[in-house]
Design an enzyme around this catalytic site. Structure first.
Site, PDB file in Angstrom:
ATOM      1  NE  ARG A  70      61.387-129.137  38.502  1.00  0.00           N
ATOM      2  CZ  ARG A  70      61.519-130.014  39.504  1.00  0.00           C
ATOM      3  NH1 ARG A  70      61.357-131.289  39.275  1.00  0.00           N
ATOM      4  NH2 ARG A  70      61.788-129.608  40.722  1.00  0.00           N
ATOM      5  CE1 TYR A  74      57.355-131.115  34.013  1.00  0.00           C
ATOM      6  CE2 TYR A  74      56.469-130.627  36.184  1.00  0.00           C
ATOM      7  CZ  TYR A  74      57.465-131.145  35.394  1.00  0.00           C
ATOM      8  OH  TYR A  74      58.571-131.715  35.963  1.00  0.00           O
ATOM      9  CE1 TYR A  96      61.698-139.757  33.920  1.00  0.00           C
ATOM     10  CE2 TYR A  96      61.546-138.250  32.055  1.00  0.00           C
ATOM     11  CZ  TYR A  96      61.803-138.481  33.396  1.00  0.00           C
ATOM     12  OH  TYR A  96      62.152-137.434  34.209  1.00  0.00           O
ATOM     13  CB  ALA A 128      61.794-145.307  39.465  1.00  0.00           C
ATOM     14  CD  GLN A 170      60.971-135.825  41.921  1.00  0.00           C
ATOM     15  OE1 GLN A 170      60.594-134.906  42.638  1.00  0.00           O
ATOM     16  NE2 GLN A 170      60.476-136.024  40.703  1.00  0.00           N
ATOM     17  N   GLY A 208      67.667-147.475  38.696  1.00  0.00           N
ATOM     18  CA  GLY A 208      67.454-148.588  37.777  1.00  0.00           C
ATOM     19  C   GLY A 208      68.221-148.397  36.481  1.00  0.00           C
TER      20      GLY A 208
END
Length: 390
Positions: A70, A74, A96, A128, A170, A208
């Site tokens: 990842r 990025y 987001y 979140a 997470q 959520g």
């Protein structure tokens, strides 16, 4: 003289709930940016960004790959945005949630852009955690809140604090460096939870709601039950754990500090002064005890304080302040030369022009509140904040 180069970078958040969490500030940037890039979690928000972007928008999620670390993804996301900034474009990147919370590329891109002499800013968004505060109804300030990422808790051997709210991010992707998420290591987090809270303490599994048709996930488990196979599949990459305080009424010896702060002797612990706000922590108290009933009874004879002032702003000033807040290009012009921008608005009064031409908040706030000066206005706001939090 400014040393900033022509291009600019703005990083914003789309929030968690589809479309609804996009702020007016972010929307204004979507409409004005030369280039828009985004990573969002749902197609409705993606369509909204596409519909409101003047020059189209590019989905950065194309750089994700199951076989790629990842971090490499990025770096690539950042570089695509930075290339357009270097080319002189005003670039907007939308991520987001809150763009500064668990969003590595946003911080990297802003740091590099600033180091290279470009203007780079971050706009606040709804994370979140913000969503959780509202949905679960607890105040992170009472008695305090610890926010940590699940893998980091284990890698760094971090202890959880049973005397405060604990938010764990997470939980469905522990020890996973790429986009292939699984729960094979989830039991290691359960071990830590049992160690710090005990098997019989409560945990809330939270996700959520994203789409308007969705329901928020709020599932309660005992820590010991998290090991059951039928529960394991419920915890995904979107899952967050809320662990309420176990020792909410723990009262260490604080008499010396109370004396140093000049507070009244016998002053209660914060959870005793705000007991109704700590119900999730296990404090069972009535909504209308003697203290609350007395406060309600005083409403019958309440009158506004003599020094209370109503907002004083003409329609022209209100319109100008709204335009300033929602038009990024106008705001930049105003910051560069406030007097010239204000002079071009004939509807403003001379007093309003004079206050706005300073380019400072104090004179404008003073004008709108009827106070005698910036210091008075600042004092008024400090008093309001103190009354809300003390």
């Amino acid at each position: 003289m400014s040393t900033e180069q022509k291009g600019s970078l703005t990083i914003a958040g789309s929030g968690i709930a589809a479309i609804a969490h996009i702020t007016l500030e972010t929307l204004s940037h979507i409409r004005e940016a030369d280039k828009v890039y985004y990573v969002v979690a749902d197609r409705a928000t993606e369509a909204f960004i596409q519909d409101n972007s003047t020059n189209g928008a590019v989905d950065l999620s194309i750089f994700y790959d199951k076989e790629k670390d990842r971090y490499n993804t990025y770096v690539q996301m950042c570089e695509i945005m930075l290339r357009d900034v270097r080319a002189g474009y005003n670039v907007l990147g939308i991520f987001y949630g809150h763009p500064g919370v668990f969003v590595s590329p946003s911080h990297r891109a802003i740091t590099i852009a600033r180091d290279e002499g470009f203007r780079a800013v971050m706009l606040a968004g709804v994370s979140a955690e913000d969503y959780m505060f509202a949905d679960l109804g607890f105040d992170p300030a009472v008695p305090g809140c610890m926010t940590q990422e699940a893998t980091t808790i284990l890698v760094d051997n971090k202890k959880l604090d049973p005397s405060v709210h604990n938010v764990i991010w997470q939980v469905g992707g522990i020890g996973v460096p790429n986009m292939v998420f699984d729960n094979r290591r989830f039991h290691l987090l359960v071990d830590r939870l049992e160690e710090d809270f005990g098997a019989d303490h409560k945990v809330v599994h939270y996700i959520g709601a994203v789409l308007p048709q969705s329901d928020t996930v709020k599932e309660e488990f005992l820590i010991g039950d998290l090991r059951k196979e039928e529960h394991l599949t419920r915890f995904t990459t979107a899952s967050t754990f809320y662990v309420p305080p176990r020792d909410v009424n723990a009262a260490p010896n604080r008499s010396e500090m109370i004396k140093m702060l000049g507070l009244p002797e016998g002053m209660g612990h914060i959870t005793e002064r705000y007991p109704y706000a700590t119900q999730l922590g296990g404090a069972a108290v009535p909504a209308y005890g003697p203290l609350e009933q007395a406060a309600v009874a005083r409403l019958a004879n309440h009158t506004a304080p003599q020094d209370h002032v109503l907002l004083r702003a003409s329609p022209a000033l209100r319109r100008f302040m709204t335009d300033l807040a929602l038009q990024p290009s106008l705001r930049e012009q105003y910051k560069a030369d406030p007097a010239a921008v204000v002079e071009a608005v004939p509807e403003l009064s001379e007093d309003e022009k004079a206050a706005l031409a300073t380019g400072e908040a104090g004179p404008v706030l003073s004008l709108m509140s009827g106070t005698s000066g910036p210091g008075q206005t600042q004092l008024m706001f400090l008093l309001v904040l103190t009354n809300l939090t003390a």
